[in-house]
Design an enzyme around this catalytic site. Structure first.
Site, PDB file in Angstrom:
ATOM      1  N   PHE A   1      45.299  41.515  45.709  1.00  0.00           N
ATOM      2  CA  PHE A   1      44.853  41.210  47.077  1.00  0.00           C
ATOM      3  C   PHE A   1      43.670  42.078  47.492  1.00  0.00           C
ATOM      4  O   PHE A   1      43.083  41.859  48.545  1.00  0.00           O
ATOM      5  CB  PHE A   1      45.987  41.502  48.085  1.00  0.00           C
ATOM      6  CG  PHE A   1      47.231  40.707  47.848  1.00  0.00           C
ATOM      7  CD1 PHE A   1      47.313  39.399  48.278  1.00  0.00           C
ATOM      8  CD2 PHE A   1      48.326  41.263  47.195  1.00  0.00           C
ATOM      9  CE1 PHE A   1      48.454  38.648  48.063  1.00  0.00           C
ATOM     10  CE2 PHE A   1      49.476  40.528  46.979  1.00  0.00           C
ATOM     11  CZ  PHE A   1      49.549  39.218  47.407  1.00  0.00           C
TER      12      PHE A   1
ATOM     13  N   SER B   1      40.095  31.557  47.567  1.00  0.00           N
ATOM     14  CA  SER B   1      39.933  31.012  48.913  1.00  0.00           C
ATOM     15  C   SER B   1      39.342  29.608  48.864  1.00  0.00           C
ATOM     16  O   SER B   1      38.582  29.270  47.940  1.00  0.00           O
ATOM     17  CB  SER B   1      38.980  31.947  49.672  1.00  0.00           C
ATOM     18  OG  SER B   1      38.497  31.302  50.819  1.00  0.00           O
ATOM     19  N   ALA B   2      39.646  28.834  49.905  1.00  0.00           N
ATOM     20  CA  ALA B   2      39.069  27.487  50.024  1.00  0.00           C
ATOM     21  C   ALA B   2      37.551  27.541  50.105  1.00  0.00           C
ATOM     22  O   ALA B   2      36.883  26.534  49.844  1.00  0.00           O
ATOM     23  CB  ALA B   2      39.625  26.809  51.271  1.00  0.00           C
TER      24      ALA B   2
ATOM     25  N   TYR C   1      30.675  36.805  50.307  1.00  0.00           N
ATOM     26  CA  TYR C   1      32.137  36.902  50.179  1.00  0.00           C
ATOM     27  C   TYR C   1      32.650  35.754  49.306  1.00  0.00           C
ATOM     28  O   TYR C   1      33.398  35.965  48.338  1.00  0.00           O
ATOM     29  CB  TYR C   1      32.806  36.866  51.561  1.00  0.00           C
ATOM     30  CG  TYR C   1      34.289  36.591  51.483  1.00  0.00           C
ATOM     31  CD1 TYR C   1      35.172  37.563  51.019  1.00  0.00           C
ATOM     32  CD2 TYR C   1      34.810  35.335  51.834  1.00  0.00           C
ATOM     33  CE1 TYR C   1      36.543  37.304  50.919  1.00  0.00           C
ATOM     34  CE2 TYR C   1      36.164  35.067  51.735  1.00  0.00           C
ATOM     35  CZ  TYR C   1      37.028  36.049  51.282  1.00  0.00           C
ATOM     36  OH  TYR C   1      38.371  35.784  51.169  1.00  0.00           O
TER      37      TYR C   1
ATOM     38  N   LYS D   1      34.468  35.451  45.284  1.00  0.00           N
ATOM     39  CA  LYS D   1      35.677  34.705  44.864  1.00  0.00           C
ATOM     40  C   LYS D   1      35.351  33.800  43.671  1.00  0.00           C
ATOM     41  O   LYS D   1      36.117  33.718  42.717  1.00  0.00           O
ATOM     42  CB  LYS D   1      36.226  33.873  46.035  1.00  0.00           C
ATOM     43  CG  LYS D   1      36.760  34.706  47.188  1.00  0.00           C
ATOM     44  CD  LYS D   1      37.988  35.505  46.778  1.00  0.00           C
ATOM     45  CE  LYS D   1      38.468  36.449  47.841  1.00  0.00           C
ATOM     46  NZ  LYS D   1      39.407  37.455  47.367  1.00  0.00           N
TER      47      LYS D   1
HETATM   48  P1  NAD Z   1      43.427  42.570  54.139  1.00  0.00           P
HETATM   49  O1  NAD Z   1      42.116  43.202  54.392  1.00  0.00           O
HETATM   50  O2  NAD Z   1      44.446  42.611  55.211  1.00  0.00           O
HETATM   51  O3  NAD Z   1      44.086  43.164  52.806  1.00  0.00           O
HETATM   52  C1  NAD Z   1      43.324  43.680  51.751  1.00  0.00           C
HETATM   53  C2  NAD Z   1      43.880  45.062  51.421  1.00  0.00           C
HETATM   54  O4  NAD Z   1      43.137  45.572  50.324  1.00  0.00           O
HETATM   55  C3  NAD Z   1      43.781  46.052  52.572  1.00  0.00           C
HETATM   56  O5  NAD Z   1      45.027  46.690  52.743  1.00  0.00           O
HETATM   57  C4  NAD Z   1      42.711  47.022  52.104  1.00  0.00           C
HETATM   58  O6  NAD Z   1      42.936  48.325  52.609  1.00  0.00           O
HETATM   59  C5  NAD Z   1      42.856  46.942  50.600  1.00  0.00           C
HETATM   60  N1  NAD Z   1      41.646  47.292  49.848  1.00  0.00           N
HETATM   61  C6  NAD Z   1      40.395  46.804  50.003  1.00  0.00           C
HETATM   62  N2  NAD Z   1      39.566  47.365  49.111  1.00  0.00           N
HETATM   63  C7  NAD Z   1      40.323  48.221  48.356  1.00  0.00           C
HETATM   64  C8  NAD Z   1      40.050  49.077  47.261  1.00  0.00           C
HETATM   65  N3  NAD Z   1      38.807  49.227  46.778  1.00  0.00           N
HETATM   66  N4  NAD Z   1      41.070  49.773  46.729  1.00  0.00           N
HETATM   67  C9  NAD Z   1      42.317  49.690  47.219  1.00  0.00           C
HETATM   68  N5  NAD Z   1      42.642  48.891  48.258  1.00  0.00           N
HETATM   69  C10 NAD Z   1      41.658  48.156  48.812  1.00  0.00           C
HETATM   70  O7  NAD Z   1      43.133  41.056  53.704  1.00  0.00           O
HETATM   71  P2  NAD Z   1      44.158  39.844  53.536  1.00  0.00           P
HETATM   72  O8  NAD Z   1      43.907  38.887  54.636  1.00  0.00           O
HETATM   73  O9  NAD Z   1      45.529  40.342  53.280  1.00  0.00           O
HETATM   74  O10 NAD Z   1      43.569  39.199  52.224  1.00  0.00           O
HETATM   75  C11 NAD Z   1      44.054  39.520  50.944  1.00  0.00           C
HETATM   76  C12 NAD Z   1      43.224  38.798  49.907  1.00  0.00           C
HETATM   77  O11 NAD Z   1      43.253  37.404  50.168  1.00  0.00           O
HETATM   78  C13 NAD Z   1      41.744  39.215  49.944  1.00  0.00           C
HETATM   79  O12 NAD Z   1      41.261  39.240  48.632  1.00  0.00           O
HETATM   80  C14 NAD Z   1      41.097  38.084  50.713  1.00  0.00           C
HETATM   81  O13 NAD Z   1      39.764  37.906  50.354  1.00  0.00           O
HETATM   82  C15 NAD Z   1      41.943  36.884  50.270  1.00  0.00           C
HETATM   83  N6  NAD Z   1      41.917  35.796  51.248  1.00  0.00           N
HETATM   84  C16 NAD Z   1      42.235  36.040  52.560  1.00  0.00           C
HETATM   85  C17 NAD Z   1      42.162  35.012  53.486  1.00  0.00           C
HETATM   86  C18 NAD Z   1      42.461  35.259  54.946  1.00  0.00           C
HETATM   87  O14 NAD Z   1      42.078  34.436  55.780  1.00  0.00           O
HETATM   88  N7  NAD Z   1      43.153  36.334  55.309  1.00  0.00           N
HETATM   89  C19 NAD Z   1      41.795  33.716  53.073  1.00  0.00           C
HETATM   90  C20 NAD Z   1      41.495  33.499  51.733  1.00  0.00           C
HETATM   91  C21 NAD Z   1      41.567  34.549  50.812  1.00  0.00           C
END
Ligand code: NAD
Ligand code: UDP
Length: 335
Positions: free
Chosen positions: A80, A124-125, A149, A153
């Protein structure tokens, strides 16, 4: 054997951690809290009554990451970790390529070195770009993305596919999320963006909480949506979290391969439908103004979720009402 969750303290990772622990799995979380808080870890433990190991490290720090693989028996990884703000990625592309792509490469290299070849990746979509049709099906493949971004992906999906070509003993699950919203029903974990949010639901919550005085609705003259405002496939984060359990089960069953799934409900709701539902279920006002369209926004898109249902036995179950109620419950519970 444990499942390693880089970024597991974040919004989607924390909900997935709960579902994994509830299904009897052992987990290890690594996170540097760049976009999350340490309290999340305690709250995961409170919800599940279960303990787990945690390392406060950057997932791109090879030495530290190797320590985690040396000290533990890791069977699979769900990644994630990464940055996710579309607008920021346009302004600071290198920051995004460095963290998301370089970080993922380090992770995959360390996995390879320690012979851990099972991974689920948060895609992601957005990777579909603008395919010219609102319903996105996995077979369409990756399109031309409109921001760095989204490109990170696409690049990571491609890297994973290339890894499989080079060594077909890998089990790779690529999950293309649509628009996750909502929170755990306990109100203990949820989404709490830093500063002014970009996405619709966090913005609605800041307005409902009177931190912002109104919501800007970006355009009401889109063709092909019920009321002219933009429409998206919102899915409850707990449904999404459960999709990861199903994906891991699939990878456990299969010999090897790259398996790609849309995770969405298959239905798009407009901005006005979202506002009205939020107001109704929470009995709270959300003042809004119609403003110009946001550059780069598509009018409408939603998942074709049939492949996930057929191959994973996964289907989103929660309603838009659940999403609005649980999101607000989390914010109320915190304040
Ligand atoms: P989020 O930011 O809440 O969670 C990401 C976590 O990764 C955070 O806790 C952050 O502190 C940690 N992080 C970031 N860089 C880091 C690093 N270098 N080392 C260690 N930890 C690190 O985001 P989310 O909404 O939980 O999304 C999780 C994943 O899903 C991401 O990759 C995001 O791109 C993808 N995603 C999210 C969405 C959305 O709408 N939330 C949609 C599609 C895809
Ligand atoms: N939106 C809006 N006001 C906001 C934020 C979003 O009207 O303050 C609209 C946006 O134009 C889109 C929908 O809400 O039609 C979902 O936007 P979000 O940024 O949450 O998701 P994405 O567009 O990245 O899928």
């Amino acid at each position: 054997m444990s499942v390693l969750l880089p970024g597991g303290a974040g919004y989607i990772g924390s909900h997935t951690a709960v579902e994994l622990l509830n299904s009897g799995k052992e987990i290890i979380i690594i996170d540097n809290f760049v976009n999350s808080k340490p309290e999340v870890l305690e709250n995961i433990k409170k919800i599940t009554g279960k303990d787990f190991k945690f390392y406060k490290i950057d997932f791109s720090d090879e030495k530290e990451l190797e320590k985690v693989f040396k000290e533990n028996k890791i069977d699979s990884v769900i990644n994630f970790a990464g940055y996710k703000a579309v607008g920021e990625s346009v302004k600071e592309p290198l920051k995004y390529y460095r963290n998301n792509v370089s970080g993922a490469i380090v992770l995959f290299e360390v996995m390879k070195k320690y012979n851990v070849k099972k991974i689920v990746f948060s895609s992601s979509a957005t990777i579909y770009g603008d395919p010219g049709t609102p319903e996105y099906i996995e077979e369409m493949g990756r399109g031309k993305t409109t921001n760095p971004y989204g490109t990170t992906k696409c690049m990571i999906e491609q890297i994973l596919e290339d890894i499989y070509v080079s060594d077909n003993s890998w089990d790779i699950g690529i999950l293309r999320y649509f628009n996750p919203v909502g929170a755990h029903e306990s109100g203990l974990i949820g989404e709490e963006p830093k500063g002014i949010p970009n996405n619709l639901m966090p913005f609605i919550m800041k307005v409902a909480n009177k931190e912002l005085d109104h919501l800007n609705v970006f355009g009401n003259d889109y063709k092909g949506t019920k009321d002219g405002t933009g429409a998206r496939d919102y899915l409850h984060v707990v449904d999404l979290a459960k999709g990861h359990i199903k994906a891991l089960e699939k990878l456990d069953k299969e010999k090897s391969g790259v398996f790609t799934y849309n995770l969405g409900t298959g239905t798009a709701y407009t901005v006005l439908e979202m506002i009205e539902t939020f107001k109704k279920v929470n009995n709270i006002d959300v003042p809004y103004e119609i403003v110009e369209r946001r550059p780069g926004d598509l009018p409408i898109f939603f998942a074709n979720p049939n492949k996930a249902e057929k191959e994973l036995g996964w289907k989103a179950e929660k309603t838009l009402e659940d999403m609005c109620r649980d999101s607000w419950n989390y914010i109320k519970n915190k304040s």
